[in-house]
Write an enzyme that holds these catalytic residues in place. Sequence first.
Site, PDB file in Angstrom:
ATOM      1  N   ASN A  14       0.854  -1.182   0.000  1.00 36.09           N
ATOM      2  CA  ASN A  14       0.000   0.000   0.000  1.00 36.09           C
ATOM      3  C   ASN A  14       0.899   1.246   0.000  1.00 36.09           C
ATOM      4  O   ASN A  14       1.676   1.451   0.936  1.00 36.09           O
ATOM      5  CB  ASN A  14      -0.900  -0.048   1.247  1.00 36.09           C
ATOM      6  N   HIS A  17       0.976   6.244   1.741  1.00 33.23           N
ATOM      7  CA  HIS A  17       1.672   7.228   2.580  1.00 33.23           C
ATOM      8  C   HIS A  17       2.881   7.869   1.907  1.00 33.23           C
ATOM      9  O   HIS A  17       3.426   8.838   2.426  1.00 33.23           O
ATOM     10  CB  HIS A  17       1.974   6.623   3.946  1.00 33.23           C
ATOM     11  N   HIS A  50      -5.649   3.506  -1.531  1.00 36.46           N
ATOM     12  CA  HIS A  50      -6.974   3.851  -1.014  1.00 36.46           C
ATOM     13  C   HIS A  50      -7.304   5.275  -1.443  1.00 36.46           C
ATOM     14  O   HIS A  50      -6.701   6.232  -0.959  1.00 36.46           O
ATOM     15  CB  HIS A  50      -6.929   3.738   0.525  1.00 36.46           C
ATOM     16  N   ARG A  52      -9.393   8.031  -0.895  1.00 42.04           N
ATOM     17  CA  ARG A  52     -10.343   8.469   0.135  1.00 42.04           C
ATOM     18  C   ARG A  52     -11.198   9.615  -0.369  1.00 42.04           C
ATOM     19  O   ARG A  52     -10.780  10.381  -1.242  1.00 42.04           O
ATOM     20  CB  ARG A  52      -9.577   8.929   1.389  1.00 42.04           C
ATOM     21  N   ARG A  56      -6.853  12.558   0.926  1.00 38.81           N
ATOM     22  CA  ARG A  56      -5.750  12.993   1.789  1.00 38.81           C
ATOM     23  C   ARG A  56      -4.417  12.375   1.381  1.00 38.81           C
ATOM     24  O   ARG A  56      -3.371  12.863   1.731  1.00 38.81           O
ATOM     25  CB  ARG A  56      -6.051  12.673   3.251  1.00 38.81           C
ATOM     26  N   GLU A  77      -8.608   0.381  -2.895  1.00 35.77           N
ATOM     27  CA  GLU A  77      -9.454   0.369  -1.699  1.00 35.77           C
ATOM     28  C   GLU A  77     -10.434   1.520  -1.824  1.00 35.77           C
ATOM     29  O   GLU A  77     -10.033   2.650  -2.133  1.00 35.77           O
ATOM     30  CB  GLU A  77      -8.603   0.539  -0.448  1.00 35.77           C
ATOM     31  N   THR A 108      -8.279   3.190   8.489  1.00 40.06           N
ATOM     32  CA  THR A 108      -9.512   2.404   8.403  1.00 40.06           C
ATOM     33  C   THR A 108      -9.702   1.627   9.699  1.00 40.06           C
ATOM     34  O   THR A 108      -9.050   0.617   9.931  1.00 40.06           O
ATOM     35  CB  THR A 108      -9.452   1.449   7.194  1.00 40.06           C
ATOM     36  N   GLU A 158     -10.792  -9.544   2.851  1.00 39.50           N
ATOM     37  CA  GLU A 158      -9.536  -9.189   3.513  1.00 39.50           C
ATOM     38  C   GLU A 158      -9.837  -9.085   4.998  1.00 39.50           C
ATOM     39  O   GLU A 158     -10.694  -8.287   5.419  1.00 39.50           O
ATOM     40  CB  GLU A 158      -8.983  -7.869   2.966  1.00 39.50           C
ATOM     41  N   HIS A 197      -3.504  -4.758   7.698  1.00 38.70           N
ATOM     42  CA  HIS A 197      -3.640  -3.605   8.603  1.00 38.70           C
ATOM     43  C   HIS A 197      -2.741  -3.776   9.820  1.00 38.70           C
ATOM     44  O   HIS A 197      -2.845  -4.744  10.558  1.00 38.70           O
ATOM     45  CB  HIS A 197      -5.076  -3.366   9.079  1.00 38.70           C
TER      46      HIS A 197
HETATM   47  N1  PXP Z   1      -5.736  -3.324   3.950  1.00 31.41           N
HETATM   48  C1  PXP Z   1      -6.730  -2.387   3.979  1.00 31.41           C
HETATM   49  C2  PXP Z   1      -8.076  -2.777   3.510  1.00 31.41           C
HETATM   50  C3  PXP Z   1      -6.460  -1.077   4.429  1.00 31.41           C
HETATM   51  O1  PXP Z   1      -7.442  -0.171   4.460  1.00 31.41           O
HETATM   52  C4  PXP Z   1      -5.124  -0.749   4.789  1.00 31.41           C
HETATM   53  C5  PXP Z   1      -4.755   0.649   5.170  1.00 31.41           C
HETATM   54  O2  PXP Z   1      -5.637   1.290   5.884  1.00 31.41           O
HETATM   55  C6  PXP Z   1      -4.157  -1.754   4.748  1.00 31.41           C
HETATM   56  C7  PXP Z   1      -4.493  -3.031   4.330  1.00 31.41           C
HETATM   57  C8  PXP Z   1      -2.738  -1.475   5.126  1.00 31.41           C
HETATM   58  O3  PXP Z   1      -2.668  -1.164   6.478  1.00 31.41           O
HETATM   59  P1  PXP Z   1      -1.311  -0.585   7.041  1.00 31.41           P
HETATM   60  O4  PXP Z   1      -1.082   0.717   6.360  1.00 31.41           O
HETATM   61  O5  PXP Z   1      -1.567  -0.466   8.500  1.00 31.41           O
HETATM   62  O6  PXP Z   1      -0.234  -1.587   6.714  1.00 31.41           O
END
Ligand code: PXP
Length: 255
Positions: A14, A17, A50, A52, A56, A77, A108, A158, A197
């Site tokens: 992901n 960030h 994601h 949003r 952001r 996402e 999330t 997931e 997550h």
């Molecule tokens: N999976 C989903 C569905 C998410 O929404 C997120 C980020 O919010 C992640 C995985 C990745 O989570 P993290 O950034 O905490 O690794």
Amino acid sequence: MVSIAPVRLRLGVNIDHVATIRNARGGAHPDPVRAAQIVAEVGGDGITAHLREDRRHIRDEDLIRIQAATNLPLNLEMAATDEMLAIALRHRPHAACIVPERREERTTEGGLDAAGQHNRLAPIVAQLSDAGIRVSLFIAPDPRQIEAAMQLGAPVVELHTGEYAHAEGEARAAELARLGDMAALAVHCGIEPHAGHGLTYENVQPIAAIPHLAELNIGHYLIGEAIFVGLETAVRTMRDLMDDARAPASPGRGG
Ligand code: PXP
């Protein structure tokens, strides 16, 4: 529980960030597209982003550029809204993971209430699926939610690992057992289980060792770690930890 041969565990990275840091200054650097290219070069299996409601981190134009820049499958996402559905249908990512989204949350928090929102989700799942997009539902490891995902015809769930990641000691062990049971239940129901997550170098291995899981999606920790060691090294290290957790036990190997 029936024992099964573990499938290969994919790593989706992901890259939200990277865009968060870019957006802090309003310019173009650091570019999430460059992150996606690095993930592809080091053998990541997919890019997760994601979009949003408040944009952001990832923005609409990033999606086009990410899709153009690598051959990796994009897992978008998205909240279950008409706006996001239209965007997904326009961009046609490989997969769409439907997540709960509240504007004021930092990330999330909690899973989607697939059981309580069947009527809202059904047309969205159907339209995404009809467009050839693989739908995933981001849910808590709860049998009611797996049942609901099955009713909705979602091919993927997931499982939210946030509670596991934040728990300690016995509470963490209990949450891990719940995740393992729900991954097995999903497979039993014909659904491919993913998880994600809050995963880090420290907590990823017990999750990666759950044999039914097919994919982990990891973001914040990898991007944070990349500040210190570079994204290549961060992704490679996570991949090695996952592979190690999946490798069959051999004599002399620590448990
Ligand atoms: N999976 C989903 C569905 C998410 O929404 C997120 C980020 O919010 C992640 C995985 C990745 O989570 P993290 O950034 O905490 O690794």
